[in-house]
Design a protein around this motif. Sequence first.
Motif, short mmCIF file in Angstrom:
data_model
loop_
_atom_site.label_atom_id
_atom_site.label_comp_id
_atom_site.label_asym_id
_atom_site.label_seq_id
_atom_site.Cartn_x
_atom_site.Cartn_y
_atom_site.Cartn_z
N LEU A 132 -5.00 -1.06 13.70
CA LEU A 132 -4.31 -0.90 12.41
C LEU A 132 -5.16 -1.48 11.29
O LEU A 132 -5.28 -0.89 10.22
N ASP B 167 9.70 -1.05 3.60
CA ASP B 167 10.00 0.21 2.93
C ASP B 167 8.73 0.94 2.51
O ASP B 167 8.63 2.15 2.64
N VAL B 168 7.77 0.18 1.97
CA VAL B 168 6.56 0.82 1.45
C VAL B 168 5.55 1.08 2.57
O VAL B 168 5.69 0.58 3.68
N THR B 169 4.55 1.86 2.25
CA THR B 169 3.42 2.05 3.16
C THR B 169 2.79 0.68 3.41
O THR B 169 2.50 -0.04 2.46
N PRO B 170 2.59 0.34 4.69
CA PRO B 170 2.09 -1.01 5.01
C PRO B 170 0.83 -1.40 4.24
O PRO B 170 0.69 -2.55 3.83
N SER B 171 -0.09 -0.44 4.05
CA SER B 171 -1.34 -0.81 3.38
C SER B 171 -1.11 -1.18 1.91
O SER B 171 -1.97 -1.76 1.26
N ARG B 172 0.06 -0.85 1.39
CA ARG B 172 0.38 -1.23 0.01
C ARG B 172 1.13 -2.54 -0.08
O ARG B 172 1.41 -3.02 -1.19
N LEU B 173 1.49 -3.08 1.05
CA LEU B 173 2.28 -4.31 1.08
C LEU B 173 1.48 -5.47 0.49
O LEU B 173 0.33 -5.68 0.86
N ALA C 65 5.87 -1.70 10.91
CA ALA C 65 6.10 -0.71 9.85
C ALA C 65 7.59 -0.45 9.65
O ALA C 65 8.05 -0.22 8.53
N ARG D 130 -7.97 0.84 10.45
CA ARG D 130 -7.52 2.03 9.72
C ARG D 130 -7.16 1.68 8.27
O ARG D 130 -7.50 2.38 7.34
N ARG D 131 -6.47 0.54 8.10
CA ARG D 131 -5.94 0.22 6.77
C ARG D 131 -6.92 -0.55 5.91
O ARG D 131 -6.75 -0.61 4.68
N GLU E 213 5.66 -2.00 18.51
CA GLU E 213 5.51 -0.81 17.68
C GLU E 213 5.37 0.40 18.61
O GLU E 213 4.64 0.34 19.58
#
Length: 277
Positions: free
Chosen positions: A201, A217-223, A213, A204-205, A276
């Motif tokens: 992960l 609520d948001v895309t994890p990479s934006r957390l 995940a 990728r991120r 996950e």
Amino acid sequence: MPEGHTVHRHARQQRKELVGHALATDVVQDRFAASAARLDGQVLTDVEAWGKHLFQTWEGGDVVHVHLGLYGKWRRQPAPPPPMRGAVRLRLVGPTRAWDLAGATACELLGPDETDAIVARLGPDPLRPEADPQRFLDRVARSRAPIGTLLLDQTAVAGIGNLYRAEILFLQGIHPERPARDLRPQEREGLWVETVHQLRLGLRRGKIVTRRAAEVDVTPSRLPRSEAHYVYHRDTCRVCGGPIRRTELAARRIDLCPRCQPRRPRRDHTPPVPPEP
DNA sequence: CGATTATGATTAA
DNA sequence: TAATCCTAATCGC
């Protein structure tokens, strides 16, 4: 501040942007000046990551070995690049991008034998397809060291750093000070599977987000970073709300939740968060 | 703007 | 165990 996923990212991107081209080199630091001059104009033929180590192979058979340490950085620059800033150890200029290395613990020119010797000292790298989990599992099963110490030992498993150590142990509900050999087989395997998952992960991120995940609520990479972890550098546990305990293991600070990571787990103990899918 | 801190690891003591 | 390498984000003033 890199763990294994960062180094694999650098390797991947440098393969795309630099490999196959004759590169121009430059340096600010004298230490590496002779080596850089030797590489100038040579074709870079391969870049590989192994744990936190990066190896660049050149057409003449030379290998540049880079270890970023605590605050080493690769700065990705446009080509042609701006003037060098700070104590740049090595600059590689390709057709579309230049890469500047600064602050690295290791930046050295090696031959194939020396390269092999470094790799031979490393445990399996969960990000490499040929990684042999059994080597890690056997080591855990035999070691009297605390499991938290073993996870940072690059000869046991290559690529885990201090942040992933704290979070992976939390995710699997394992107290860092438990002797490795006392872990049940299922716990050992859980640690390996979680490690592979988390590092993939991260690769990728491009950043470490250990929270499941399904929880966000948001895309994890934006957390934001403050929302990305369960225990690392936190005062309270993300799951049970209890106080986080800080201690030291392998000369590094480690955070844990005593409630979710009991020192003596009950037989029916389950990890604090579901795996996950 | 200075002090502090950090996702690392080796080397010397 | 402590010093070292010497970047960059963050925080308090």
